[in-house]
Design a protein around this motif. Sequence first.
Motif, PDB file in Angstrom:
ATOM      1  N   ASP A   1      -1.456  18.971   1.628  1.00  0.00           N
ATOM      2  CA  ASP A   1      -2.603  19.644   2.241  1.00  0.00           C
ATOM      3  C   ASP A   1      -2.396  19.754   3.753  1.00  0.00           C
ATOM      4  O   ASP A   1      -2.642  20.799   4.364  1.00  0.00           O
ATOM      5  CB  ASP A   1      -3.882  18.868   1.928  1.00  0.00           C
ATOM      6  N   THR A   2      -1.920  18.665   4.362  1.00  0.00           N
ATOM      7  CA  THR A   2      -1.640  18.666   5.807  1.00  0.00           C
ATOM      8  C   THR A   2      -0.588  19.721   6.144  1.00  0.00           C
ATOM      9  O   THR A   2      -0.727  20.484   7.112  1.00  0.00           O
ATOM     10  CB  THR A   2      -1.154  17.272   6.245  1.00  0.00           C
ATOM     11  N   GLN A   3       0.455  19.773   5.337  1.00  0.00           N
ATOM     12  CA  GLN A   3       1.534  20.736   5.561  1.00  0.00           C
ATOM     13  C   GLN A   3       1.035  22.174   5.405  1.00  0.00           C
ATOM     14  O   GLN A   3       1.369  23.059   6.205  1.00  0.00           O
ATOM     15  CB  GLN A   3       2.658  20.452   4.564  1.00  0.00           C
TER      16      GLN A   3
ATOM     17  N   VAL B   1      -5.444   7.302  10.668  1.00  0.00           N
ATOM     18  CA  VAL B   1      -4.466   6.688   9.766  1.00  0.00           C
ATOM     19  C   VAL B   1      -3.495   5.887  10.621  1.00  0.00           C
ATOM     20  O   VAL B   1      -2.827   6.442  11.508  1.00  0.00           O
ATOM     21  CB  VAL B   1      -3.710   7.751   8.949  1.00  0.00           C
ATOM     22  N   GLU B   2      -3.424   4.592  10.385  1.00  0.00           N
ATOM     23  CA  GLU B   2      -2.578   3.715  11.188  1.00  0.00           C
ATOM     24  C   GLU B   2      -1.739   2.825  10.274  1.00  0.00           C
ATOM     25  O   GLU B   2      -2.110   2.576   9.120  1.00  0.00           O
ATOM     26  CB  GLU B   2      -3.422   2.846  12.110  1.00  0.00           C
ATOM     27  N   THR B   3      -0.638   2.329  10.812  1.00  0.00           N
ATOM     28  CA  THR B   3       0.208   1.362  10.112  1.00  0.00           C
ATOM     29  C   THR B   3       0.060   0.017  10.798  1.00  0.00           C
ATOM     30  O   THR B   3       0.222  -0.081  12.023  1.00  0.00           O
ATOM     31  CB  THR B   3       1.675   1.806  10.118  1.00  0.00           C
ATOM     32  N   VAL B   4      -0.273  -1.009  10.021  1.00  0.00           N
ATOM     33  CA  VAL B   4      -0.506  -2.343  10.570  1.00  0.00           C
ATOM     34  C   VAL B   4       0.383  -3.344   9.828  1.00  0.00           C
ATOM     35  O   VAL B   4       0.867  -3.081   8.724  1.00  0.00           O
ATOM     36  CB  VAL B   4      -1.985  -2.751  10.438  1.00  0.00           C
ATOM     37  N   GLN B   5       0.576  -4.490  10.449  1.00  0.00           N
ATOM     38  CA  GLN B   5       1.300  -5.591   9.826  1.00  0.00           C
ATOM     39  C   GLN B   5       0.290  -6.601   9.288  1.00  0.00           C
ATOM     40  O   GLN B   5      -0.597  -7.047  10.023  1.00  0.00           O
ATOM     41  CB  GLN B   5       2.227  -6.269  10.847  1.00  0.00           C
ATOM     42  N   VAL B   6       0.395  -6.926   8.030  1.00  0.00           N
ATOM     43  CA  VAL B   6      -0.517  -7.887   7.415  1.00  0.00           C
ATOM     44  C   VAL B   6       0.291  -8.939   6.674  1.00  0.00           C
ATOM     45  O   VAL B   6       1.477  -8.751   6.383  1.00  0.00           O
ATOM     46  CB  VAL B   6      -1.489  -7.191   6.425  1.00  0.00           C
ATOM     47  N   ALA B   7      -0.358 -10.064   6.399  1.00  0.00           N
ATOM     48  CA  ALA B   7       0.316 -11.120   5.645  1.00  0.00           C
ATOM     49  C   ALA B   7       0.720 -10.602   4.281  1.00  0.00           C
ATOM     50  O   ALA B   7      -0.018  -9.850   3.636  1.00  0.00           O
ATOM     51  CB  ALA B   7      -0.609 -12.324   5.503  1.00  0.00           C
ATOM     52  N   ALA B   8       1.900 -10.986   3.853  1.00  0.00           N
ATOM     53  CA  ALA B   8       2.376 -10.584   2.535  1.00  0.00           C
ATOM     54  C   ALA B   8       1.499 -11.210   1.456  1.00  0.00           C
ATOM     55  O   ALA B   8       1.160 -12.397   1.523  1.00  0.00           O
ATOM     56  CB  ALA B   8       3.827 -11.001   2.348  1.00  0.00           C
TER      57      ALA B   8
ATOM     58  N   SER C   1       4.203  -4.095   6.038  1.00  0.00           N
ATOM     59  CA  SER C   1       3.552  -2.948   6.655  1.00  0.00           C
ATOM     60  C   SER C   1       2.585  -2.334   5.648  1.00  0.00           C
ATOM     61  O   SER C   1       2.907  -2.206   4.461  1.00  0.00           O
ATOM     62  CB  SER C   1       4.581  -1.902   7.072  1.00  0.00           C
ATOM     63  N   ARG C   2       1.416  -1.964   6.137  1.00  0.00           N
ATOM     64  CA  ARG C   2       0.439  -1.328   5.270  1.00  0.00           C
ATOM     65  C   ARG C   2      -0.334  -0.303   6.074  1.00  0.00           C
ATOM     66  O   ARG C   2      -0.688  -0.546   7.234  1.00  0.00           O
ATOM     67  CB  ARG C   2      -0.521  -2.363   4.694  1.00  0.00           C
ATOM     68  N   GLN C   3      -0.585   0.818   5.474  1.00  0.00           N
ATOM     69  CA  GLN C   3      -1.379   1.833   6.145  1.00  0.00           C
ATOM     70  C   GLN C   3      -2.866   1.569   5.914  1.00  0.00           C
ATOM     71  O   GLN C   3      -3.273   1.044   4.880  1.00  0.00           O
ATOM     72  CB  GLN C   3      -1.007   3.231   5.626  1.00  0.00           C
ATOM     73  N   THR C   4      -3.648   1.948   6.915  1.00  0.00           N
ATOM     74  CA  THR C   4      -5.099   1.798   6.818  1.00  0.00           C
ATOM     75  C   THR C   4      -5.770   3.088   7.275  1.00  0.00           C
ATOM     76  O   THR C   4      -5.206   3.856   8.053  1.00  0.00           O
ATOM     77  CB  THR C   4      -5.623   0.634   7.677  1.00  0.00           C
ATOM     78  N   VAL C   5      -6.975   3.293   6.782  1.00  0.00           N
ATOM     79  CA  VAL C   5      -7.784   4.452   7.164  1.00  0.00           C
ATOM     80  C   VAL C   5      -9.085   3.938   7.778  1.00  0.00           C
ATOM     81  O   VAL C   5      -9.756   3.078   7.189  1.00  0.00           O
ATOM     82  CB  VAL C   5      -8.092   5.347   5.951  1.00  0.00           C
TER      83      VAL C   5
ATOM     84  N   PRO D   1       0.541  10.816   6.112  1.00  0.00           N
ATOM     85  CA  PRO D   1       0.793  11.256   7.494  1.00  0.00           C
ATOM     86  C   PRO D   1      -0.405  10.971   8.405  1.00  0.00           C
ATOM     87  O   PRO D   1      -1.555  11.027   7.972  1.00  0.00           O
ATOM     88  CB  PRO D   1       1.017  12.765   7.351  1.00  0.00           C
ATOM     89  N   ARG D   2      -0.129  10.690   9.652  1.00  0.00           N
ATOM     90  CA  ARG D   2      -1.197  10.556  10.643  1.00  0.00           C
ATOM     91  C   ARG D   2      -1.917  11.896  10.741  1.00  0.00           C
ATOM     92  O   ARG D   2      -1.297  12.947  10.794  1.00  0.00           O
ATOM     93  CB  ARG D   2      -0.625  10.148  12.000  1.00  0.00           C
ATOM     94  N   GLY D   3      -3.222  11.862  10.730  1.00  0.00           N
ATOM     95  CA  GLY D   3      -3.988  13.096  10.791  1.00  0.00           C
ATOM     96  C   GLY D   3      -4.175  13.780   9.458  1.00  0.00           C
ATOM     97  O   GLY D   3      -4.790  14.851   9.387  1.00  0.00           O
ATOM     98  N   ALA D   4      -3.664  13.173   8.383  1.00  0.00           N
ATOM     99  CA  ALA D   4      -3.743  13.811   7.067  1.00  0.00           C
ATOM    100  C   ALA D   4      -5.172  13.983   6.587  1.00  0.00           C
ATOM    101  O   ALA D   4      -5.454  14.889   5.802  1.00  0.00           O
ATOM    102  CB  ALA D   4      -2.950  12.997   6.042  1.00  0.00           C
ATOM    103  N   LEU D   5      -6.090  13.130   7.043  1.00  0.00           N
ATOM    104  CA  LEU D   5      -7.465  13.174   6.566  1.00  0.00           C
ATOM    105  C   LEU D   5      -8.405  13.799   7.588  1.00  0.00           C
ATOM    106  O   LEU D   5      -9.623  13.666   7.476  1.00  0.00           O
ATOM    107  CB  LEU D   5      -7.931  11.758   6.197  1.00  0.00           C
TER     108      LEU D   5
END
Length: 595
Positions: free
Chosen positions: A420-422, A493-500, A577-581, A483-487
Amino acid sequence: MRWLTAIAVLVLGAAAARAQPAPSPPAPTLPTPTLPTPVQPHPVLPDPVAYRLSPVMAGDKITALKVEIRFHEGPSGRSRLAWARTGEDDRLWRFARDVRIEGGEATADGPGAWVVHAAPGTPITASYRVVSAYGRDPTDDNSHQTWPVIRPDWFFALGEGLFATPEDHDKSPATFEWAGAPRSLFGIGGFGFASDLEHLAGPGRKATRPGTVDDIQESVVIGGRDVRLIEKRVDNVRLRVAIVGRYNFADKDFAAKVFEILAAERAFWGEKAKPYLVAMSPTLSVGRRLSMNGRGRSDAFALWVDPASDQLDLRWLLAHEYFHTWNPVLLGSLPDGPTEPLGFWFSEGFTDYYAWKLMLAAGQFGPADFAARWNETLARYAISPLKAAPNTVVMTNFWVNQYAQKLPYYRGAILAATLDTQARAHGSSLDAVMREMRRMAAVKGETRHAAELFPAAYQAVTGIDPRPLIQRHMIDGEPIDLPRGALGACFAVETVQVAAFDRGWDPDATRAANMTLAGVKPGGPAYAAGLRDGMRLLEIIAAEPGDASHPYVLKVKPPGEADQVISYLPAGTGTVSRQTVTPVAAPGCPAPPVS
């Protein structure tokens, strides 16, 4: 998914110890074949197969449902009457009693099937009673969607569990009649009844759409003294909600939201309303899990719902299933058989994407609700052990592995947002692609299945070939990022580091061991909290699989000791790494819906 959709408000990972299910009724006694009185051959008539359903009463209580089937013998002089054999249950005939076949010579042809011989054109009548699969109100530990529920004051059943089929007539026209229910006296004591079969022709009733014996199978019926019907006429057809049981929300409020969802999805496709029924019955949850299950029908949706369930989750479930009215059925469909799951990235993943998107646009989701759906998907995709599995693994394991079952939902939704973004970057949209695909699929002679037709529609609308992206991420299994901005500008939309995430024990091995803990890893978080192999898992009180920041709370029973409640954070070593909205507060962004 039309075969089955189920969600739990509290995700348990593994079911806790279950109550013993009510015993199934004994198998029916097959009819003793009798030779018919010799008859003169009748002309072969194109008459429809006529189904009639009636309640069987003992005083003012329902004890069973009576089914009568009338048809004319076909040109071969031989027909076979049998119950459907589904992937869930191939013994649905066992709920039938007093099977009688008149007009021909009937002989048993294995369990739950009869061969009927008669002259072509001879009228054949089959009748039987269907009893309840349950001796009490059903609970989620022993609820099977195809099993008929017949309680003293109400009933709820799918067509597969009620109606036998003359197999050589499955494509024949069909009619339906509901008859014999107690009449009300001064508006008191009568029956409510609803079924999508009322859309077919019947005595004194014109069809609102043509129907066949296949539609009889693909149906739902609900009735009884406590059934409440809420109806809305749109485009001169009836949209109905039929409810039995009491819930923690008002009937009229739920029905209004249902009608809004149906309207939003019809508007997306630019289509007028067609007759549709949403039927809801209660299923009590065992333990603390609030379960809800749904099943799409040809022009209806059946719901089995815990009375304490949240209305928002119900509406999302309906939005997903109603979108299946078009995807993939009117977009090229998917092939039957073992290769069907190869296309689930499109039929399920794209349907999730549009269910969320359209609910947000219609005000059914607030920004936080929309972000929560995406975050749940992104979190579980990030920790899935099959995240990089090729599509062939999905195909071979879909029906037996929970991770394979969810994978096409996750990465299909991400692919939909990516495409959709594309498309928008090139002046078009995925919406336009889906509508063009609907047009292409309706062209006479078009034989491509949905997952094959979609790339052609996308390229025709956008000028971009999506096949390399589909091959890399859906077929080969290379992980895909949102993708960033996809929504849009209203969601970051960000990528964060979280505990496994590390549950610390094996849920599949635990289920296989009859809910006795297995695979507890020494040195893991569950072991450190006191869990050990051999403990009986009584209940999962709290859990968010895939999220190491939410505690697992388990009720267990060590051998020879008292019950214990153990709580721990399911955090392993290292980070992932995990993406968040996250919703963005900005002018023009959607506000929370008015509840």
